[in-house]
Design an enzyme around this catalytic site. Structure first.
Site, PDB file in Angstrom:
ATOM      1  N   ASP A 105       0.713  -1.053  -0.136  1.00 45.24           N
ATOM      2  CA  ASP A 105      -0.190  -0.025   0.043  1.00 45.24           C
ATOM      3  C   ASP A 105       0.715   1.258  -0.026  1.00 45.24           C
ATOM      4  O   ASP A 105       0.340   2.284  -0.522  1.00 45.24           O
ATOM      5  CB  ASP A 105      -1.075   0.003   1.027  1.00 45.24           C
ATOM      6  N   ASP A 108       5.626   0.320   3.295  1.00 46.08           N
ATOM      7  CA  ASP A 108       6.157  -0.919   3.967  1.00 46.08           C
ATOM      8  C   ASP A 108       5.670  -2.041   2.945  1.00 46.08           C
ATOM      9  O   ASP A 108       5.542  -1.935   1.907  1.00 46.08           O
ATOM     10  CB  ASP A 108       5.241  -0.786   5.290  1.00 46.08           C
ATOM     11  N   TYR A 256      -4.480   1.817  11.140  1.00 43.97           N
ATOM     12  CA  TYR A 256      -4.185   2.047   9.622  1.00 43.97           C
ATOM     13  C   TYR A 256      -4.949   2.406   8.811  1.00 43.97           C
ATOM     14  O   TYR A 256      -4.863   3.484   8.105  1.00 43.97           O
ATOM     15  CB  TYR A 256      -3.235   0.684   9.154  1.00 43.97           C
ATOM     16  N   GLU A 501       5.954   9.974   2.943  1.00 40.13           N
ATOM     17  CA  GLU A 501       5.527   8.512   2.444  1.00 40.13           C
ATOM     18  C   GLU A 501       4.442   8.497   1.406  1.00 40.13           C
ATOM     19  O   GLU A 501       3.406   9.180   1.311  1.00 40.13           O
ATOM     20  CB  GLU A 501       4.941   7.657   3.499  1.00 40.13           C
TER      21      GLU A 501
END
Length: 528
Positions: A105, A108, A256, A501
């Site tokens: 996604d 990570d 998350y 990110e």
């Protein structure tokens, strides 16, 4: 005396001429204004096939498309990213499933089904609206290939009608490691939703992804398209009959990708299933009581992986733009409610509108959230471009925002402004799209990009690369990072995941936006 009378006569004539000139000038001005207003009410010409290419957006689109290759899991075929390799090959094996494909996604190694399905839905929508424009710059096939990489995974993640695997990996264990996906050794547990543990939001979003993708592949692979549509119908029924918020039933995912509700996904899925099937029962579902319950008519919202309402409103506006005359009058008021709310969304985005949102930076970027701040402006700009093209193609000249009116060009200019900010027209003179332009983030929060491809690292010793003061050794080409703060600043640090990110769903909305801007063409009348 005679001389005096002659002087007064000349003065009178002069005054009369001045008055006459003023009257004539006023008449000319009024007529001109009337003509100008009349011209402004005329619709702009309907665009034809894809026209001249805007090289800036074409180059950016080619860059953005590569991020999907960066994020792929599984056995990579025709791998285009030199520092990537096979990974996650045994994902799903404990359930006798092949869940090796799909995409990680973000930075990570997790596969979260909720945002991944949204990525597929938006990518499908972009292809359906702008496939001809993608094709004009050689990006249609890469888009279709990336979409299929996700839908192959989603098909396998739905092994029976009321079971959907929605996560691969343990995020707590995963986030304790900093390693390359090719060498990860941490456990890869599975999480599912089912009748005893429902997740209407994630199931309906996956149904939307399957339904929209079925339209993408309908001509090229009718068998695969039919398979996708079968799964979409089953998942929608499962989501509707077994109601529940997945992050309430599975609390560990809430940290998350917490879901704020499932009503928007049910409407979103119903809208896509209507487009995919032509079955009016799906339209009735969206425009009837469910619409009243969940659509938040009249209240603009932000389009994102968690909230699909603005997207649904624009998508169902397509029907009233192109097909309203052929539909039963029973859908009329419901469709109008969606279109009116879509108009409210558009009016909120336009900076000169009386109802313009104040959620912007000083330099014009829509700004809603500190985390991943670029998601909402890019997603909103994509919707604005789509809506603009609906107006242009149907020769709808004006969008009414309270006392003011705006044109399709105004919406397109807004979309361009958000894209241009992302690509470097900002106070930092920096592109937030990695790999585009001369200046872009060098410390992207992304494990694979931060670790040299030949490094031998385990779970823990890889953190030296997270903390390294050197730029990433690998370029995560096409990554749209989180974005700036409200004051238009950005801290380029690997440990600043809030801003640096990237994510696949950011990738989907930027691909959609850039595809809309790369050139112009008329909107397709129907997806089917």
């Amino acid at each position: 005396m005679a001389k005096s009378r002659s002087k007064g006569g000349c003065c009178g004539w002069f005054i009369a001429l001045v008055i006459l000139a003023l009257v004539v000038g006023a008449i000319v001005y009024a007529v001109k204004k009337k003509i100008d207003n009349s011209d402004s009410d005329k619709p702009a010409p309907v665009p034809g096939p894809p026209g001249a290419i805007e090289q800036k957006y074409a180059s950016a689109l080619k860059t953005a498309m590569q991020f999907f290759d960066v994020q792929k899991s599984g056995k990579l075929v025709n791998n285009k990213i030199s520092w990537r390799g096979d990974s996650g090959l045994k994902d799903g094996s404990q359930a006798n499933l092949d869940l090796s494909k799909g995409m990680y996604d973000a930075g990570d190694h997790m596969k979260f089904g909720f945002p991944m399905a949204f990525t597929a839905t938006v990518l499908s929508w972009a292809i359906l609206e702008y496939g001809d424009q993608m094709d004009a710059v050689g990006q249609l096939e890469p888009a279709q290939d990336s979409l299929r990489w996700i839908t192959d995974y989603l098909v396998n993640a739905h092994p029976s009608e009321n079971v959907l695997y929605i996560q691969v990996g343990d995020p707590v264990a995963d986030h304790k490691c900093w390693d390359r996906p090719e060498s990860m050794t941490e456990a890869r547990p599975l999480i599912q939703v089912n009748t005893s543990c429902p997740g209407s939001d994630v199931a309906a979003e996956t149904a939307a992804a399957m339904a929209s993708a079925s339209l993408v592949f309908k001509e090229a692979d009718s068998t695969y398209s039919s398979t996708l549509l079968k799964h979409a119908k089953q998942l929608f029924t499962f989501a509707d009959k077994h109601r529940g918020i997945y992050s309430e039933n599975i609390p560990e995912v809430a940290t998350y990708y917490n879901s704020t509700g499932y009503g928007d996904e049910l409407l979103w899925a119903a809208a896509w299933l209507y487009h995919a099937t032509g079955d009016n029962s799906y339209l009735q579902y969206a425009t009837g009581q469910n619409g009243e319950d969940y659509a938040q008519f009249g209240s603009p919202t932000w389009f994102s992986w968690d909230n699909k309402l603005a997207g649904t409103q624009v998508l169902l506006s397509r029907i009233s733009f192109f097909k309203a005359k052929g539909l039963s009058s029973s859908f009329g008021s419901g469709l109008q409610n969606y279109r009116k709310t879509a108009e409210a969304v558009m009016c909120g985005l336009l900076p000169d509108s009386p109802t313009a949102t104040e959620s912007r930076t000083d330099h014009g970027l829509i700004w809603v959230s500190e985390w991943n701040s670029l998601q909402q402006p890019v997603a909103s700009a994509f919707l604005a471009a789509v809506y603009s093209d609906y107006m242009l193609t149907t020769q709808t000249p004006k969008l009414k925002c309270d006392s003011d009116s705006f044109t399709p060009s105004d919406l397109r200019n807004f979309a361009r402004s958000q894209a241009d900010y992302v690509l470097g027209k900002n106070p930092l003179h920096m592109s937030f799209l990695v790999g585009y332009g001369n200046k872009y983030p060098q410390f992207v929060h992304h494990r694979g990009a931060s670790i040299p491809a030949n490094a031998k690292t385990g779970c823990k010793d890889g953190f030296q690369w997270l903390d390294s003061t050197d730029p990433n050794p690998n370029v995560a080409t096409g990554a749209l990072v989180g974005g700036p703060f409200l004051n238009d600043t950005f801290i380029d640090s690997r440990n600043n995941s809030m801003q640096t990110e990237p994510s696949t769903y950011n990738g989907a909305v930027i691909v959609g936006l850039l595809s809309s801007l790369v050139t112009t063409s008329s909107a397709v009348q129907s997806f089917s």
